[in-house]
Design a protein around this motif. Structure first.
Motif, short mmCIF file in Angstrom:
data_model
loop_
_atom_site.label_atom_id
_atom_site.label_comp_id
_atom_site.label_asym_id
_atom_site.label_seq_id
_atom_site.Cartn_x
_atom_site.Cartn_y
_atom_site.Cartn_z
N ARG A 34 1.11 -0.78 -0.44
CA ARG A 34 -0.47 0.28 0.27
C ARG A 34 0.98 0.92 -0.06
NH1 ARG A 34 -2.45 -0.68 4.12
NH2 ARG A 34 -1.84 0.90 5.57
N HIS A 35 1.39 1.28 0.47
CA HIS A 35 2.87 2.60 1.27
C HIS A 35 3.75 2.02 -0.68
CE1 HIS A 35 2.43 1.46 5.49
NE2 HIS A 35 1.93 1.95 5.09
N ARG A 38 1.20 4.49 -2.64
CA ARG A 38 0.87 5.84 -2.65
C ARG A 38 2.05 6.64 -3.00
NH1 ARG A 38 0.22 9.67 -1.69
NH2 ARG A 38 -0.86 10.83 -0.54
N PHE A 39 3.22 5.82 -2.55
CA PHE A 39 4.76 6.67 -3.27
C PHE A 39 4.26 6.83 -4.51
CE2 PHE A 39 9.12 6.98 -4.12
CZ PHE A 39 9.24 8.76 -3.49
N CYS A 40 3.78 5.76 -5.23
CA CYS A 40 3.85 5.74 -6.96
C CYS A 40 2.90 6.95 -7.34
CB CYS A 40 3.69 4.78 -7.38
SG CYS A 40 4.94 3.55 -7.41
N ASP A 41 1.76 7.29 -6.59
CA ASP A 41 0.74 7.78 -6.97
C ASP A 41 1.38 9.10 -6.53
OD1 ASP A 41 -0.90 6.18 -7.64
OD2 ASP A 41 -2.25 6.20 -5.38
N HIS A 42 2.03 9.66 -5.45
CA HIS A 42 2.25 10.96 -5.68
C HIS A 42 3.58 11.17 -6.58
CE1 HIS A 42 5.94 14.08 -3.65
NE2 HIS A 42 6.22 13.15 -3.57
N ALA A 289 3.89 4.99 3.80
CA ALA A 289 3.31 5.91 4.46
C ALA A 289 3.99 7.63 5.31
CB ALA A 289 4.93 4.60 5.91
N LEU A 290 4.90 7.70 5.24
CA LEU A 290 5.02 9.23 5.61
C LEU A 290 3.48 10.00 4.70
CD1 LEU A 290 8.75 10.73 5.69
CD2 LEU A 290 6.71 10.61 7.38
#
Length: 432
Positions: A34-35, A38-42, A289-290
């Motif tokens: 999941r993290h 999320r980072f790839c989306d960022h 995670a951040l």
């Protein structure tokens, strides 16, 4: 650390107070995926990366100083009130590499030494040995650092022709002592470092894990003279297996060619010759995670904080129940963190640890490993971070049985007789 791992492997059924590991109660492989997502989306949504650029960012060799430095800067602002330039951050392979880089950059010749508040985390002394930099101990006193001893040690070192470059300190719930510097001591330490012209290497892995007494500002947050190099890690707060740490080095320094730049740039050049870069995939897990927690690990670790708070309180109550009437046994009372130090009337060494694991089914850490000399011979460290309440209770009972076997006596308040401490110990079956 290798010895403790070997002992733990030899006695897998022993209850272990030895490693300062984070709790495994919240480990979840699904969160790793999941993290990453999320980072790839960022990268794609916030930074405008195309698909090929996202793949390259995670799968190719990365920027030496790291790819999540901007997210770490936000985290430090949100959680610690620290305002740092992202370009002053170097992302490292765990905090261990951060220590090595800092010491290697400060070591110019055989006159250079690093001071460290004793007892000292063995990772620092090990890193110092690798760069051939002697470690000079400073007394911790009752406040976490004896400032008078620090000033005297600096003076004496310089009188001997040595060049003290920095002082290593863990202001919050130090490993192994558990001590925390109060606010006044933090300010006085910063003033002393500025006057004496030395850096403070601030290591802060446990600052979030207080016992309810609240958090104090880091030395870095209080620093107005750029005397602090801040060492951080996500091992205790996010995922130890990611092996991601970092350092913040904002100082202006002159390199060998006479050019002035940010200290972090010098550290990054050294890193390029050691590990080249920190795994981008590991960084992406931490970055995700951040992002998922709006940069607040204080909020993200609320469950872990409750576990550590409960375990520390349980360990202290357990020691009180078993040893309050044993006049030769005492312990400190940390306000947070993972560790409690127990003082005993017998010699604590590796041989006794082996016997404790084999015959009594309980492991701990001899404090002598954290000193450079003869200190700590009558002390042991208990880490209560990764055990359940039931394991803590049983482990302390096994410890009491060991103490009884070694002749520790208990004073009965009513009769003033001296029955042994076995009256508060549970029967155990070693290896069960």
């Amino acid at each position: 650390m290798t010895f403790l791992n070997e002992v733990t492997a030899r006695y897998p059924n022993a209850l272990s107070f030895a490693p300062g590991r984070p709790t495994e109660d919240h480990f979840d492989v699904r969160s790793v995926h999941r993290h990453l997502e999320r980072f790839c989306d960022h990268l794609s949504t916030d930074l405008g990366y195309g698909p090929a650029e996202v793949s390259r960012a995670l799968c190719q060799y990365g920027r030496t100083s790291g790819i999540v430095h901007h997210l770490i800067a936000r985290h430090l602002e949100v959680d610690e009130g620290m305002h740092v330039d992202p370009e002053s951050i170097v992302v490292t392979v765990g905090c261990q590499e951060a220590m090595f880089l800092a010491l290697r950059s400060l070591r110019r010749d055989e006159r250079d030494v690093v001071l460290a508040v004793a007892p000292t985390y063995v990772g620092l002394t090990g890193a110092a040995r690798l760069v051939d930099m002697p470690v000079v101990p400073v007394a911790s006193g009752t406040t976490g650092v004896d400032l008078a001893d620090l000033a005297a040690t600096l003076r004496q070192a310089r009188e001997r022709g040595l060049r003290p470059r920095a002082c290593y300190i863990v202001p919050d719930f130090a490993n192994p002592s558990g001590l925390r510097l109060d606010l006044g001591t933090r300010r006085e330490l910063l003033d002393l470092a500025a006057r004496e012209g030395i850096l403070l290497l601030e290591d802060n892995p446990y600052g979030m894990f207080h016992n309810g007494s609240g958090r104090l500002p880091t030395l870095q947050a209080l620093d107005t003279d750029r005397t602090v190099v801040y060492l951080g890690s996500f091992a205790k707060t996010v995922l130890p297996g990611a092996r991601v740490g970092y350092l913040v080095a904002e100082q202006r320094v002159r390199d060998g060619r006479g050019q002035v730049g940010v200290f972090a740039e010098q550290l990054s050049r050294i890193k390029s010759m050691v590990t080249v870069n920190t795994s981008p995939i590991s960084q992406a897990v931490i970055g995700g995670a951040l992002l998922e927690n709006d940069f607040s690990l204080a909020r993200a670790t609320s469950g872990e904080q409750q576990i550590y708070r409960r375990n520390l309180a349980h360990a202290l109550r357990g020691l009180e129940a078993r040893f309050q009437r044993c006049p030769d046994v005492s312990w400190n009372t940390p306000h947070g963190g993972f560790f409690v130090v127990v003082n005993v009337p017998f010699t604590v060494d590796d041989e006794l640890l082996e016997r404790s694991g084999q015959e009594f089914g309980v492991l701990w850490t001899p404090m002598s490993h954290f000193y450079d000399g003869k200190d700590g011979k009558n002390q042991l460290r208990l880490s209560c971070s990764s055990l359940s309440s039931e394991q803590l209770e049983e482990g302390l009972s096994r410890l009491a049985t060991l103490f009884t076997d070694l002749g520790v006596r208990r004073v009965d308040r009513d009769t003033a007789s001296m029955p042994d401490c076995s009256s508060v110990s549970a029967e155990i079956t070693v290896g069960s």
